[in-house]
Design a protein around this motif. Structure first.
Motif, PDB file in Angstrom:
ATOM      1  N   HIS A  15       0.805  -1.074   0.137  1.00 29.15           N
ATOM      2  CA  HIS A  15      -0.070  -0.006   0.017  1.00 29.15           C
ATOM      3  C   HIS A  15       0.869   1.201  -0.076  1.00 29.15           C
ATOM      4  N   TYR A  16       2.033   1.255   0.705  1.00 30.03           N
ATOM      5  CA  TYR A  16       2.839   2.453   0.806  1.00 30.03           C
ATOM      6  C   TYR A  16       3.495   2.940  -0.407  1.00 30.03           C
ATOM      7  N   ALA A  17       3.907   1.652  -1.168  1.00 30.82           N
ATOM      8  CA  ALA A  17       4.473   1.716  -2.430  1.00 30.82           C
ATOM      9  C   ALA A  17       3.675   2.175  -3.497  1.00 30.82           C
ATOM     10  N   LEU A  18       2.479   1.959  -3.410  1.00 31.29           N
ATOM     11  CA  LEU A  18       1.199   2.553  -4.332  1.00 31.29           C
ATOM     12  C   LEU A  18       1.175   4.157  -3.965  1.00 31.29           C
ATOM     13  N   LEU A  19       1.139   4.343  -2.762  1.00 37.38           N
ATOM     14  CA  LEU A  19       0.745   5.739  -2.324  1.00 37.38           C
ATOM     15  C   LEU A  19       1.865   6.526  -2.901  1.00 37.38           C
ATOM     16  N   SER A  20       3.120   5.881  -2.695  1.00 39.42           N
ATOM     17  CA  SER A  20       4.291   6.694  -2.905  1.00 39.42           C
ATOM     18  C   SER A  20       4.600   6.883  -4.669  1.00 39.42           C
ATOM     19  N   GLU A  21       3.793   6.124  -5.154  1.00 39.00           N
ATOM     20  CA  GLU A  21       3.809   6.279  -6.687  1.00 39.00           C
ATOM     21  C   GLU A  21       2.890   7.356  -7.065  1.00 39.00           C
ATOM     22  N   ARG A  22       1.570   7.162  -6.509  1.00 34.31           N
ATOM     23  CA  ARG A  22       0.787   8.055  -6.750  1.00 34.31           C
ATOM     24  C   ARG A  22       0.924   9.607  -6.286  1.00 34.31           C
ATOM     25  N   ARG A  23       1.581   9.664  -5.041  1.00 31.92           N
ATOM     26  CA  ARG A  23       2.248  11.154  -4.438  1.00 31.92           C
ATOM     27  C   ARG A  23       3.105  11.768  -5.389  1.00 31.92           C
ATOM     28  N   GLU A  24       3.995  10.826  -6.048  1.00 29.15           N
ATOM     29  CA  GLU A  24       5.015  11.203  -7.022  1.00 29.15           C
ATOM     30  C   GLU A  24       4.131  11.835  -8.217  1.00 29.15           C
ATOM     31  N   SER A  25       3.365  10.987  -8.809  1.00 31.26           N
ATOM     32  CA  SER A  25       2.574  11.361  -9.966  1.00 31.26           C
ATOM     33  C   SER A  25       1.865  12.828  -9.700  1.00 31.26           C
ATOM     34  N   LEU A  26       1.200  12.936  -8.247  1.00 30.46           N
ATOM     35  CA  LEU A  26       0.456  14.184  -8.040  1.00 30.46           C
ATOM     36  C   LEU A  26       1.491  15.259  -7.955  1.00 30.46           C
ATOM     37  N   ALA A  27       2.545  14.968  -7.561  1.00 32.94           N
ATOM     38  CA  ALA A  27       3.544  16.270  -7.113  1.00 32.94           C
ATOM     39  C   ALA A  27       3.895  16.831  -8.414  1.00 32.94           C
TER      40      ALA A  27
END
Length: 355
Positions: A221-233
């Motif tokens: 879950h953290y890996a998915l969130l990290s990928e999403r946060r990077e995309s949103l950033a």
């Protein structure tokens, strides 16, 4: 018929808020009436009523577009961009971090913190770092290894200790711009990978299979969130400091039918923002469509308050079908989205007649 569809669209638009009255020359399917209107329009005095009727309708379409924008929110580009930026920033720093914390808290509840686990993988990573330095003739010891030397010299650390040490290293490597000059980013990554392996071993030693399953789930879950946060950033800037207008333009581009479109990233933003902030963003999109402050002449003189059916169609047509659905319907405002379709339907008729 096409003319009846235009009249029906105007009727639906008139059902709420201000009216949209379509001149017969616009709603008719008769080529004879259309041609007569085209001729009459250019006759001094005789054509004035027709021109005024068309101007009235265009003004009413502009007012209706304004009503739709107000139905979604404030309707300004800056306000919309700020809504996106602030909402995504809140998601990255708050909501997503909170979700991850809850999953890792479940792991905390399953482990026994009296159980110690030797930092075997971390010690191996430290040894490789020092060996490479020695082989390269570097006399200085690794500043990264110095920072974890006390931990790897112990018989072992409990789960909480390994987790805190790994978090400390992660904070260092996630902020390369503020790293001390003697810290190597490559060496930080190596030590972090070693601590990650040791943390997993600690979970197994101190919590067994059940804790390991919970830990793996939290990591995924953290890996998915990290990928999403990077995309949103990439939308709002690394520190959520991108100008509001730029944020707005990036979001609209993702909903377009051009090569810059990215409906999956737009969906990520939608999920992160929530309905209220999303609708505030959409209000700016609608508020801008069909508007221009420049002076126009010729056919485009038939406009009111800067609204032009042709410009509205241009803006609306640049959006993909998937982009329109995501923008105008995902926030629970299907009726407003239908109004936009009807404004486009009536505007198309004006565009054809103005040829």
């Amino acid at each position: 018929s096409e003319g009846q569809e235009v009249a029906n669209a105007a009727g639906r638009l008139s059902a709420t808020g201000g009216p949209v009255q379509v001149p017969k020359a616009v709603a008719t399917d008769s080529m004879g009436v259309q041609r007569a209107a085209a001729v009459t329009r250019n006759i001094p005095l005789a054509g004035d009523p027709l021109v005024k009727a068309a101007e009235r309708t265009i003004g009413q379409l502009g007012d209706k577009a304004g009503e739709v924008a107000a139905g979604y929110g404030g309707g300004t580009v800056v306000g919309s961009g700020e809504a996106v930026r602030d909402s995504i920033k809140g998601y990255i720093t708050g909501k997503s971090a909170e979700t991850s914390s809850k999953l890792y808290n479940k792991v905390d509840e399953l482990v026994d913190n009296t159980v110690l686990t030797p930092l075997q993988k971390t010690a191996e990573a430290a040894s490789k770092i020092e060996a490479r330095r020695s082989n390269a003739g570097i006399s200085d010891a690794s500043a990264v290894v110095k920072r974890i030397d006390e931990a790897i010299s112990r018989p072992g650390l409990n789960y909480e200790g390994v987790k805190d040490l790994r978090g400390y290293i992660r904070e260092l490597k996630d902020n390369p711009s503020v790293l001390p000059a003697d810290l190597s980013g490559k060496e930080l990554n190596a030590i972090y990978d070693g601590l990650t392996a040791d943390l997993k071993a600690s979970v197994q030693n101190a919590g067994g299979a059940k804790a390991s399953i919970a830990f793996d789930r939290a990591n995924r879950h953290y890996a998915l969130l990290s990928e999403r946060r990077e995309s949103l950033a990439k939308i709002v800037g690394t520190n959520a400091d991108a100008p509001a207008e730029k944020v707005f333009d990036r979001m609209v581009a993702m909903a377009s039918s051009k090569s810059t479109a990215d409906i999956s990233k737009l969906a990520q933003a939608r999920k992160a923002m929530g309905a209220d902030d999303w609708n505030e963003f959409v209000s700016g999109v609608v508020g801008k469509m069909g508007r221009d402050t420049a002076n126009f002449s010729g056919p485009e003189r038939l406009q009111s308050s800067g609204f032009s059916p042709q410009r509205f169609l241009t803006s609306y047509g640049k959006l993909s079908d998937a982009g329109k659905a995501m923008l105008f319907r995902s926030g629970g405002n299907a009726e407003l989205a239908n109004h936009l379709d009807d404004i486009a339907r009536v505007s198309t008729r004006f565009k054809e007649l103005q040829k």
